[in-house]
Design a protein around this motif. Structure first.
Motif, mmCIF file in Angstrom:
data_model
loop_
_atom_site.group_PDB
_atom_site.id
_atom_site.type_symbol
_atom_site.label_atom_id
_atom_site.label_comp_id
_atom_site.label_asym_id
_atom_site.label_seq_id
_atom_site.Cartn_x
_atom_site.Cartn_y
_atom_site.Cartn_z
ATOM 1 N N CYS A 39 0.834 -1.205 0.000
ATOM 2 C CA CYS A 39 0.000 0.000 0.000
ATOM 3 C C CYS A 39 0.871 1.258 0.000
ATOM 4 N N PRO A 40 0.292 2.399 -0.355
ATOM 5 C CA PRO A 40 1.083 3.629 -0.433
ATOM 6 C C PRO A 40 1.767 3.964 0.893
ATOM 7 N N LEU A 45 -2.090 8.630 0.110
ATOM 8 C CA LEU A 45 -2.749 9.249 -1.038
ATOM 9 C C LEU A 45 -3.671 10.400 -0.656
ATOM 10 N N LEU A 50 0.139 12.242 -6.536
ATOM 11 C CA LEU A 50 0.851 11.030 -6.948
ATOM 12 C C LEU A 50 1.208 11.143 -8.421
ATOM 13 N N GLN A 52 2.791 8.988 -11.526
ATOM 14 C CA GLN A 52 3.098 7.640 -11.955
ATOM 15 C C GLN A 52 3.549 7.656 -13.414
ATOM 16 N N SER A 145 -5.501 4.794 2.019
ATOM 17 C CA SER A 145 -4.182 4.259 1.699
ATOM 18 C C SER A 145 -4.019 2.841 2.237
ATOM 19 N N SER A 158 6.970 5.232 -8.688
ATOM 20 C CA SER A 158 5.981 6.301 -8.577
ATOM 21 C C SER A 158 6.415 7.256 -7.470
ATOM 22 N N ILE A 160 5.121 10.210 -4.510
ATOM 23 C CA ILE A 160 4.052 10.799 -3.706
ATOM 24 C C ILE A 160 4.571 12.085 -3.059
ATOM 25 N N THR A 174 7.858 4.942 -4.432
ATOM 26 C CA THR A 174 7.269 3.616 -4.222
ATOM 27 C C THR A 174 7.150 2.922 -5.563
ATOM 28 N N TYR A 178 -1.087 2.825 -8.539
ATOM 29 C CA TYR A 178 -2.361 2.895 -7.828
ATOM 30 C C TYR A 178 -3.415 3.555 -8.707
#
Length: 395
Positions: A39-40, A45, A50, A52, A145, A158, A160, A174, A178
């Motif tokens: 998970c983030p 989130l 975010l 990506q 999240s 990715s 955040i 990460t 997502y």
């Protein structure tokens, strides 16, 4: 020709041009409930941004983005999304800001996906070259999240960042995706996509993070370089740890094949390359193999009714891995023998031959071993797999 007839013809011309085109998926990933350890990370989130990175297959000038909240137990609020050319294939958050385009959903910049819901952006002009690196920046409102729909095996980094921002210089990294599930492009009618059903070997375990060198990536590059197949898009629908029949990670192939294969935009071909996780954990290799073959027959029949061709990918060897037993090997041979002999498939791709050890054909070539697990190929092995596919299948 009088003026009224001329104006009518001019009005109908765009409709005639559009009739010669259709939506085709150029990038996609199979969505699942993200496991707790994937998970983030903080700051999470909700209330944050975010970015990506994805690498598409074919190019285009008009796109739409697909999002998913399919497995989340709470709503996901998105306040805005921008799409832009990324400067790398994932190793940095940098973008070409001059290419940035804001996406809308029914004319609005925000969208909220209910639990179990999905969203598709409005079509937007956005020029992409083949194998373009694309950055998708999502600004979240309320979002969980801990109950997140996504794709853990991104093999792509990715970023955040806190708050509603486009500044990712202090972002947290990460290696997961997502909520994003696909990008479609408007393309000529002759253009089509191949959707690949697979597990971690298709998802890319053993490939190199941020180098986009899974075997479907190798296949895509070969298709694009060939004049007769450069209109073929590739959709990687592999899930690490996935099973065909039951158990494993993510929804089973039986549960997801319509979503991930048949219902993808512009699909003209399907590759079935899954079963090793079922065999490795089963108590009866022959029974399991025959059940998988029955499922494959069902997929083939449904695909053929829609004019979609189906190819079988032979299961790669796994001797010396914990999955191996004589009974499990028997199951692998049953599936591979069926693929090589059946008239139901439209073609066979010999992944088994691509990576097997010439001196011990039921084990993997030592040059292709990832972490010596005797199951997953390394980047060199994926080159061999992507390279063995006969491009004439897609002509």
């Amino acid at each position: 020709m009088n003026k009224r007839v001329y104006l009518l013809l001019m009005a109908l011309l765009p409709l005639a041009i559009m009739a010669q085109k259709h939506w085709v998926g150029t990038w996609g990933t199979a969505i699942q409930l993200v496991e707790p350890h994937n998970c983030p990370p903080q700051p999470g989130l909700g209330g944050n941004s975010l970015r990506q990175i994805v690498q598409v297959s074919i190019g285009g000038k008009e796109i739409r983005l697909k999002l998913s909240n399919q497995y989340s137990t709470s709503a996901t609020e998105i306040k805005g999304i921008e799409i832009a050319h990324a400067k790398t294939s994932g190793s940095s958050h940098e973008i070409d800001e001059s290419t940035t385009v804001q996406l809308t959903f029914e004319g609005k910049s925000s969208v909220t996906m209910a639990p179990g819901g999905n969203a598709v952006s409005d079509p937007v002009k956005f020029k992409m070259q083949p194998r373009q690196n694309v950055a998708i920046t999502i600004h979240y409102g309320e979002a969980s999240s801990t109950s997140v729909s996504g794709h853990p095996g991104s093999r792509t980094t990715s970023y955040i960042a806190k708050g509603n921002t486009t500044d990712f210089t202090q972002s947290v990294k990460t290696d997961h995706w997502y909520n994003i599930s696909g990008i479609d492009v408007i393309a000529p009618k002759k253009t089509g996509a191949v959707a690949i059903l697979g597990n971690s070997i298709t998802d890319g375990r053993g490939s190199t993070t941020n180098q986009q060198n899974r075997w479907p990536d190798i296949l895509s590059k070969r298709l694009l370089a060939n004049k007769k197949t450069r209109n073929v898009a590739v959709l990687n629908m592999g899930i690490g740890g996935n099973c065909v029949l039951r158990g494993g990670l993510g929804p089973t192939a039986m549960a997801r094949y319509k979503r991930d294969l048949i219902d993808q935009a512009g699909v003209k071909w399907i590759i079935l390359f899954e079963a090793v996780n079922d065999l490795g954990g089963c108590r009866d290799g022959e029974q399991t193999a025959n059940r998988i073959i029955d499922f494959y027959k069902q997929v083939i029949a449904e695909a053929h009714t829609k004019g979609i061709k189906v190819f079988g990918g032979t299961i790669t060897p796994f001797k010396n891995n914990g999955y191996y037993s004589e009974d499990h090997e028997k199951g692998r041979n049953i599936i591979n023998s069926w693929m090589r002999s059946t008239d139901l498939l439209d073609g066979v791709i010999e992944f088994d031959h691509a990576v097997r050890n010439p001196q011990d054909t039921i084990s993997m070539n030592p040059d292709f071993l990832f972490e010596n697990d005797y199951l997953h190929p390394n980047a060199k092995g994926y080159e061999a797999m992507g390279g063995i596919v006969n491009l004439d299948l897609f002509r």
